[in-house]
Design a protein around this motif. Structure first.
Motif, short mmCIF file in Angstrom:
data_model
loop_
_atom_site.label_atom_id
_atom_site.label_comp_id
_atom_site.label_asym_id
_atom_site.label_seq_id
_atom_site.Cartn_x
_atom_site.Cartn_y
_atom_site.Cartn_z
N GLU A 1 48.14 57.58 41.37
CA GLU A 1 47.88 57.02 40.04
C GLU A 1 47.13 55.69 40.10
O GLU A 1 46.15 55.48 39.38
N ARG A 2 47.57 54.79 40.96
CA ARG A 2 46.95 53.47 41.07
C ARG A 2 45.49 53.57 41.49
O ARG A 2 44.61 52.96 40.88
N ALA A 3 45.23 54.33 42.52
CA ALA A 3 43.85 54.50 43.00
C ALA A 3 42.98 55.15 41.93
O ALA A 3 41.81 54.77 41.76
N MET A 4 43.54 56.10 41.21
CA MET A 4 42.78 56.79 40.15
C MET A 4 42.41 55.82 39.03
O MET A 4 41.26 55.76 38.61
N LEU A 5 43.39 55.06 38.56
CA LEU A 5 43.11 54.10 37.49
C LEU A 5 42.11 53.04 37.94
O LEU A 5 41.16 52.73 37.22
N ASP A 6 42.31 52.49 39.13
CA ASP A 6 41.39 51.46 39.64
C ASP A 6 39.98 52.00 39.81
O ASP A 6 39.01 51.33 39.46
N SER A 7 39.86 53.21 40.35
CA SER A 7 38.52 53.74 40.59
C SER A 7 37.79 54.07 39.29
O SER A 7 36.58 53.84 39.18
N ALA B 1 33.39 40.47 29.43
CA ALA B 1 33.93 39.32 30.17
C ALA B 1 35.13 38.76 29.41
O ALA B 1 36.17 38.45 30.00
N HIS B 2 34.98 38.64 28.10
CA HIS B 2 36.07 38.16 27.24
C HIS B 2 37.29 39.08 27.35
O HIS B 2 38.42 38.63 27.52
N VAL B 3 37.06 40.38 27.27
CA VAL B 3 38.14 41.36 27.31
C VAL B 3 38.85 41.33 28.67
O VAL B 3 40.09 41.37 28.73
N GLU B 4 38.10 41.26 29.75
CA GLU B 4 38.70 41.16 31.09
C GLU B 4 39.62 39.94 31.15
O GLU B 4 40.75 40.02 31.64
N ARG B 5 39.13 38.81 30.66
CA ARG B 5 39.90 37.56 30.72
C ARG B 5 41.19 37.67 29.90
O ARG B 5 42.27 37.29 30.36
N VAL B 6 41.07 38.17 28.68
CA VAL B 6 42.24 38.23 27.79
C VAL B 6 43.31 39.15 28.36
O VAL B 6 44.48 38.77 28.48
N TRP B 7 42.94 40.37 28.75
CA TRP B 7 43.95 41.34 29.16
C TRP B 7 44.57 41.03 30.51
O TRP B 7 45.78 41.16 30.69
N ALA C 1 40.39 39.68 37.65
CA ALA C 1 41.18 40.80 37.14
C ALA C 1 41.63 41.71 38.28
O ALA C 1 42.79 42.14 38.31
N ARG C 2 40.74 41.99 39.21
CA ARG C 2 41.09 42.83 40.36
C ARG C 2 42.20 42.18 41.20
O ARG C 2 43.12 42.85 41.66
N GLU C 3 42.08 40.89 41.41
CA GLU C 3 43.08 40.16 42.21
C GLU C 3 44.46 40.21 41.52
O GLU C 3 45.47 40.46 42.17
N ILE C 4 44.47 39.96 40.23
CA ILE C 4 45.73 40.00 39.48
C ILE C 4 46.30 41.41 39.52
O ILE C 4 47.48 41.61 39.83
N SER C 5 45.48 42.39 39.23
CA SER C 5 45.92 43.77 39.16
C SER C 5 46.49 44.24 40.50
O SER C 5 47.50 44.95 40.54
N ALA C 6 45.87 43.83 41.59
CA ALA C 6 46.29 44.28 42.92
C ALA C 6 47.70 43.80 43.28
O ALA C 6 48.40 44.47 44.05
N ARG C 7 48.12 42.70 42.72
CA ARG C 7 49.44 42.16 43.09
C ARG C 7 50.53 42.47 42.06
O ARG C 7 51.66 42.03 42.21
N VAL C 8 50.21 43.22 41.03
CA VAL C 8 51.19 43.51 39.97
C VAL C 8 51.47 45.01 39.94
O VAL C 8 50.55 45.82 39.86
N TRP D 1 49.34 50.30 30.85
CA TRP D 1 48.70 50.39 29.53
C TRP D 1 47.40 49.59 29.53
O TRP D 1 46.37 50.03 28.99
N ILE D 2 47.42 48.41 30.13
CA ILE D 2 46.22 47.56 30.19
C ILE D 2 45.10 48.27 30.94
O ILE D 2 43.95 48.28 30.49
N LEU D 3 45.42 48.89 32.07
CA LEU D 3 44.39 49.60 32.83
C LEU D 3 43.79 50.76 32.03
O LEU D 3 42.57 50.93 31.99
#
Length: 168
Positions: free
Chosen positions: A14-20, A61-67, A113-120, A139-141
């Motif tokens: 699931e994680r790899a699928m969502l990230d890719s 860019a705005h959306v990436e930052r907010v979410w 965003a990638r850095e945050i996502s990778a550790r959560v 949900w965010i992804l």
């Protein structure tokens, strides 16, 4: 248009699928903007819409930052554009905006965003509510994939109108 995107795997966890899929959609926006001079990136779709490729880059860019930074990580970072004065400033204020800066900010927000996502974990709940609701990382992804997919449809139409280039 140069297309260096990596297609998402047909089979993955699931994680790899969502990230890719998210990365594929991020790069799709880059492909839609590739090779155009600044004035074409600023060009509006059709009146009264203020939609442009540069506006889409600024918006994402705005959306990436907010979410990722504000909602998921709880970081107290300012919004990128003057949203209080004009809720659509990311789209509207492109006439004098620096194209180079807009793309640099967008790319930087993606990296954070990638850095945050990778550790959560996917089940983690964001540290900040959105519209009074708790929001999971999963949900965010999914939302980010949807957000890019929708705007990449806009980008596809804009690019075709600008120079006839089409593609997935």
């Amino acid at each position: 248009m140069t297309d260096d995107r990596v297609s998402p795997a047909f089979i993955a966890d699931e994680r790899a699928m969502l990230d890719s899929w998210l990365d594929w959609h991020r790069e799709t926006l880059a492909v839609k903007c590739a090779g155009l001079p600044e004035e074409r990136l600023r060009e509006r779709s059709v009146p009264p819409s203020s939609l442009s490729l540069l506006g889409l880059v600024r918006h994402m860019a705005h959306v990436e930052r907010v979410w990722f930074r504000r909602v998921l990580d709880g970081e107290d970072v300012p919004l990128l554009y003057s949203k209080a004065e004009d809720p659509d400033s990311d789209f509207n204020d492109v006439d004098t905006a620096s194209v180079e800066e807009a793309f640099a900010i967008w790319r930087a927000e993606i990296e954070v965003a990638r850095e945050i996502s990778a550790r959560v974990p996917l089940d983690a709940v964001g540290r900040q509510q959105r519209h009074g609701q708790d929001v999971s990382h999963r949900w965010i992804l999914v939302h980010m994939i949807e957000e890019y997919a929708r705007h990449n449809g806009h980008a596809d139409l804009l690019r075709e109108r600008l120079d006839g280039a089409v593609g997935e």
